[in-house]
Design a protein around this motif. Structure first.
Motif, short mmCIF file in Angstrom:
data_model
loop_
_atom_site.label_atom_id
_atom_site.label_comp_id
_atom_site.label_asym_id
_atom_site.label_seq_id
_atom_site.Cartn_x
_atom_site.Cartn_y
_atom_site.Cartn_z
N HIS A 12 0.84 -1.21 0.00
CA HIS A 12 0.00 0.00 0.00
C HIS A 12 0.87 1.26 0.00
O HIS A 12 0.62 2.21 -0.74
N ALA A 13 1.89 1.24 0.85
CA ALA A 13 2.75 2.43 0.97
C ALA A 13 3.41 2.74 -0.38
O ALA A 13 3.45 3.90 -0.82
N ARG A 14 3.89 1.69 -1.03
CA ARG A 14 4.57 1.94 -2.32
C ARG A 14 3.60 2.45 -3.38
O ARG A 14 3.95 3.31 -4.20
N ILE A 15 2.38 1.95 -3.39
CA ILE A 15 1.41 2.45 -4.38
C ILE A 15 1.09 3.92 -4.09
O ILE A 15 1.06 4.76 -5.00
N ILE A 16 0.86 4.21 -2.81
CA ILE A 16 0.54 5.60 -2.44
C ILE A 16 1.69 6.52 -2.83
O ILE A 16 1.48 7.60 -3.40
N GLU A 17 2.91 6.07 -2.59
CA GLU A 17 4.06 6.92 -2.93
C GLU A 17 4.19 7.09 -4.44
O GLU A 17 4.49 8.19 -4.93
N ALA A 18 3.92 6.03 -5.18
CA ALA A 18 4.01 6.15 -6.64
C ALA A 18 2.95 7.10 -7.20
O ALA A 18 3.11 7.65 -8.29
N MET A 19 1.85 7.28 -6.44
CA MET A 19 0.82 8.21 -6.90
C MET A 19 1.20 9.67 -6.63
O MET A 19 0.53 10.58 -7.11
N GLY A 20 2.25 9.85 -5.83
CA GLY A 20 2.77 11.20 -5.58
C GLY A 20 1.77 12.14 -4.93
O GLY A 20 1.64 13.29 -5.33
N LEU A 21 1.06 11.66 -3.91
CA LEU A 21 0.03 12.51 -3.29
C LEU A 21 0.60 13.50 -2.28
O LEU A 21 0.01 14.53 -2.01
N LEU A 22 1.74 13.13 -1.69
CA LEU A 22 2.33 14.03 -0.69
C LEU A 22 3.58 14.68 -1.27
O LEU A 22 4.26 14.12 -2.12
N GLU A 23 3.86 15.89 -0.76
CA GLU A 23 5.07 16.60 -1.21
C GLU A 23 6.29 15.93 -0.59
O GLU A 23 6.21 15.33 0.48
#
Ligand SMILES: Nc1nc2c(c(=O)[nH]1)N[C@H]1C(S)=C(S)[C@@H](COP(=O)(O)OP(=O)(O)OC[C@H]3O[C@@H](n4cnc5c(=O)[nH]c(N)nc54)[C@H](O)[C@@H]3O)O[C@H]1N2
Ligand SMILES: Nc1nc2c(c(=O)[nH]1)N[C@H]1C(S)=C(S)[C@@H](COP(=O)(O)OP(=O)(O)OC[C@H]3O[C@@H](n4cnc5c(=O)[nH]c(N)nc54)[C@H](O)[C@@H]3O)O[C@H]1N2
Ligand code: SF4
Ligand SMILES: [Mo]
Length: 760
Positions: A477-488
């Motif tokens: 989950h963490a890697r998918i969220i990071e790949a989506m670039g939602l946080l600065e």
């Protein structure tokens, strides 16, 4: 045990009781479950395990484990891809669906099986990132009717105290085989040994559980509604009701009494296939007891009129005052709720205006859509249909009714992802399949415990390191969220720094960051995992989510937590540290019977007896017309999935785990064998309106004549170490029709599938 073998503690993941176990690990690689024993230290299972736990190795070590992320080729075959490629592409595909159609067109299904719920907790962050609105899981194909009734009548989930009850009523449940309660077999023995206690079993089959019963009501399949309406009718007509108690604690009594005064008890009993005198005796025993606990399960929750029967069951025990005192039922508190309270929106008549899915209008109960309606929701050209599906730790193509329609549905989507430990029937339909570390290769827990007055939580340490090339769901989950670039870049640095200073500093920083940065709320589990996680010790990051749950619990249920010793300003931290350190389950809170009343969220804390739509529905019974019927063409009522000694949903794929004869056979009563000329041991063709299968037939003189039964969780495709595909019984949901479902909750009628059997 050899000197080299290590023994570690954990919990069994084969049913939702999650008994404490100790595992002796050995074998060439030290990864085999050489010996599994019941863990005496576990506060509720206290050393008990059933026959299945000894063979958990078949879950952990087998030839169908996933060892690489997989991507589907256009021809339907799969190719292995590396994690980076898989995560990048999955994130891009999901983001594309979100951007084109909106996050609410991405549906989620699953979130944990019988032994692993940290995936579900973590998925809150993934769903937040994607903007997912609709989710379903195994609960929403069995327990949403129960959740709806309980939420509206009581406003909370309760635990029936079978162990302390004078009278125990078991409706459509076979705990001797399925357990589904603490220490099932010792309890059955206690019930039989104590003449002052009474066990009432309502089941068409003379089950192994019924052998322990004082009263067995062998109801005609699918006619529990008449049986229960007659029991409630007799209780009302004989005035066995707890007037004073009801005056103090209940609302809506009048319309209920008025209706059940008119129910023709003997006629309904006879229609349900029961001796009226025996039914009356059961009702009178319930009415006279000091304490009654009732537990229902799939025999009614997956059968005709299921939600109505659940309502009638509740009326039977509540009208007789069996709530909030020892041996009855009490309102539980849980560290995390496996099924959340349903928030009803009542109109002026007290009818719940349910939220629904956009295409089919399927009811959303406790925020969950019914799995049985998923394929229908997808397979159409409605602009608001789902466009993508994320499935984790669930095998809906195998476990939901109408396997073929679900296959077609998944294939028609723009994108599908499955996260599992094995190449399942569902995985084989999805665009990407990601391999998770097994339940015993990571920190795990379930949210099932529902004990009362004290409740527990069991945070289990990994028994083994992760299998090569697998990841925990939290990392995925963490890697998918990071790949989506939602946080600065650097947006979480302050929280990471606070975590380095210790949990107290982190807690303050965490709650203030939540208040000031609205982007963090939807990503909560992810934020905890990436900021607090790394400071919790090597390999312990996945427990960060439990740290969050401990804070919510000790704040929300401060009095209960305090009674268990989790008190003061750092209660959440102390509870978390205790869970992290303990080898077994820990008591998290203790409730009082009084709180079972004060926590009822209704005016004057009153139990609501009158659910208008269900009391209205009871009038349908007056016509004495079965909801689902057998016919000349389909003369058998097929139980499409019964719990036997060696079934465990889809957790174990290798059929060699099962011992004994006829484990996968279709069973019928010998009388039917004679009547339809179907000899024992014959190979037969089993047909329904949806599909057919060829299977061996066995006689079972416990069966109700006119019924046939298949074991649940069979027919999975499994190839052994040499690649040989092994026979695994019948895939029940190739034969079930999703249209055959409850009209309120959308739960399937798996216990009553009209079927035909002929010699193959
Ligand atoms: N061995 C084993 N144990 C399990 C599981 C497993 O796969 N295998 N799965 C676990 C899970 S997920 C669950 S939900 C539970 C389910 O546990 P149970 O509900 O106990 O299991 P079932 O055998 O599906 O159904 C229970 C009973 O329903 C009866 N029944 C059939 N038709 C009717 C009817 O019309 N009326 C009534 N009153 N009864 C009827 C059947 O005869 C059967 O005895 O088991 C858990 N435990
Ligand atoms: N016809 C019929 N259908 C039924 C039933 C029936 O009686 N009859 N019973 C129903 C009931 S009550 C239930 S509860 C459902 C259960 O149905 P599901 O919830 O769909 O299936 P489970 O068998 O519990 O398996 C869940 C999946 O989790 C995977 N898994 C195991 N451990 C992990 C892990 O650590 N991580 C990940 N990511 N995956 C993991 C397993 O490989 C499996 O594929 O089946 C239902 N379907
Ligand atoms: S009752 Fe059996 S299957 Fe269920 S958790 Fe306990 S040992 Fe495992
Ligand atoms: Mo279940």
């Amino acid at each position: 045990m050899t000197a080299d073998n290590t023994v570690r503690s954990s919990a069994c993941n084969l049913c939702f009781v999650n008994c404490g176990i100790t595992v002796e690990l050995g074998g060439d690689d030290g990864r085999q479950f050489v010996k599994v024993r019941g863990d005496e230290r576990h506060p509720t299972s206290r050393g008990y395990i059933c026959n299945k736990a000894a063979r958990i190795d078949y879950y952990q070590n087998h030839a169908a484990r996933l060892t690489s992320p997989m991507r589907r080729r256009p021809d339907g075959s799969y190719e292995e891809v590396d994690w980076e490629t898989a995560i990048t592409e999955v994130a891009q595909r999901l983001a594309a669906v979100k951007d084109t159609h909106g996050g609410e067109r991405i549906f989620y299904y699953g979130g944990g099986a019988q032994g692993n719920h940290l995936v579900g907790a973590s998925a809150l962050g993934l769903r937040g990132a994607l903007g997912v609105r609709y989710m379903g899981n195994a609960i929403s194909q069995e327990k949403t009717g129960l959740a709806w009734v309980m939420s509206r009548m009581i406003g909370g989930m309760t635990h029936p105290e079978l162990h302390g009850a004078e009278v125990a009523v078991i409706v459509g449940k076979n705990p001797f085989m399925s357990n589904g309660m603490d220490r099932a077999r010792p309890w059955l023995k206690e019930m039989r040994a104590d003449p002052s206690r009474c066990l009432i079993v309502i089941d068409p089959r003379r089950t192994e559980t019924a052998d322990y019963a004082d009263i067995h009501l062998a109801v005609t399949p699918g006619r529990d509604a008449w049986c229960m309406a007659a029991i409630v009718g007799h209780i009302v007509q004989q005035d066995l009701i707890a007037h004073e108690w009801l005056a103090q604690h209940a609302a809506g009594l009048e319309p209920v009494l008025a209706y059940f005064k008119t129910v023709p008890v003997d006629e309904y009993a006879a229609f349900a296939g029961l001796e009226p005198a025996l039914l009356r005796r059961a009702a009178e025993r319930i009415g006279a007891a000091n304490s009654v606990a009732l537990e229902e399960d799939l025999g009614i929750q997956m059968a005709p009129h299921s939600t109505l029967v659940t309502y009638l069951n509740h009326l039977a025990v509540l009208l007789t005052g069996n709530y909030g005192k020892p041996g009855t039922q009490g309102m539980i508190t849980q560290l995390a709720q496996v099924i959340s309270l349903h928030q009803a929106r009542l109109d002026e008549n007290g009818v719940d205006q349910l939220k629904t899915l956009p295409v089919t209008g399927a009811p959303l109960i406790s925020g969950l859509y019914p799995g049985a309606m998923l394929a229908e929701e997808i397979l159409n050209d409605h602009p608001e249909r789902p466009r993508a599906l994320v499935i984790e730790s669930a095998n809906p193509v195998h476990s939901l009714p109408g396997a073929q329609s679900l296959r077609d549905a998944i294939r028609s989507l723009e994108f599908s992802l499955c996260v599992d430990v094995a190449m399942t029937e569902t995985a084989r339909e999805c665009d990407y399949v990601l391999p998770a570390s097994s339940t015993f290769e990571k920190w795990e827990a379930t949210f099932f415990p529902r004990n009362f007055p004290a409740n527990i939580f069991h945070l289990r340490k990994p028994l083994l390191s992760a299998s090569p090339n697998t990841l925990t769901e939290q990392e995925i989950h963490a890697r998918i969220i990071e790949a989506m670039g939602l946080l600065e870049e650097g947006e979480l640095d302050a929280l990471s720094a606070a975590a380095e200073q210790g949990m107290v500093a982190y807690r303050d920083a965490f709650f203030s960051a939540l208040g000031s940065n609205p982007k963090l709320g939807p990503l909560l589990p992810y934020v905890l995992y990436r900021t607090l996680g790394p400071t919790l010790g090597e390999g312990n990051a996945a427990t960060a989510i439990v740290w969050g749950l401990c804070h919510v619990y000790t704040m929300k249920h401060a009095a209960e937590a305090a009674r268990a010793g989790w008190d003061g300003p750092d209660a959440g931290i102390e509870l978390f540290n205790a869970l992290l350190a303990s080898e077994t389950a820990v008591e998290i809170g203790e409730s009082t019977y009084e709180e079972s009343f004060t926590r009822i969220p209704n005016p004057e804390n009153r139990i609501q007896l009158h659910l208008p739509e269900l009391l209205d529905e009871a009038t349908v019974l007056e016509a004495l017309q079965p909801l689902v019927e057998t016919s000349e063409d389909y003369p058998f009522a097929l139980v499409a999935g019964a719990r036997r000694a060696y079934t465990a949903n889809c957790a174990i794929r290798d059929p060699r785990w099962a011992k004994g004869r006829n484990v996968t056979a279709l069973t019928i009563h010998p009388e039917d064998g004679e009547r339809f000329n179907l000899p024992e041991g014959a190979t037969v063709k089993l047909e329904t309106d949806t599909g057919s299968a060829v299977i061996d037939l066995a006689y079972d003189e416990r069966m109700h004549p006119g019924t046939a039964a298949l074991p649940n969780g069979q027919g999975m495709r499994f190839a052994d170490e040499t690649g040989k595909v092994l026979p695994t019984g019948v895939y029940a949901n190739e034969l079930t029709n999703p249209q055959n479902r409850d009209r309120f909750a959308g739960t399937p009628h798996h216990k009553f599938v009209p079927a035909r059997i002929s010699l193959a």
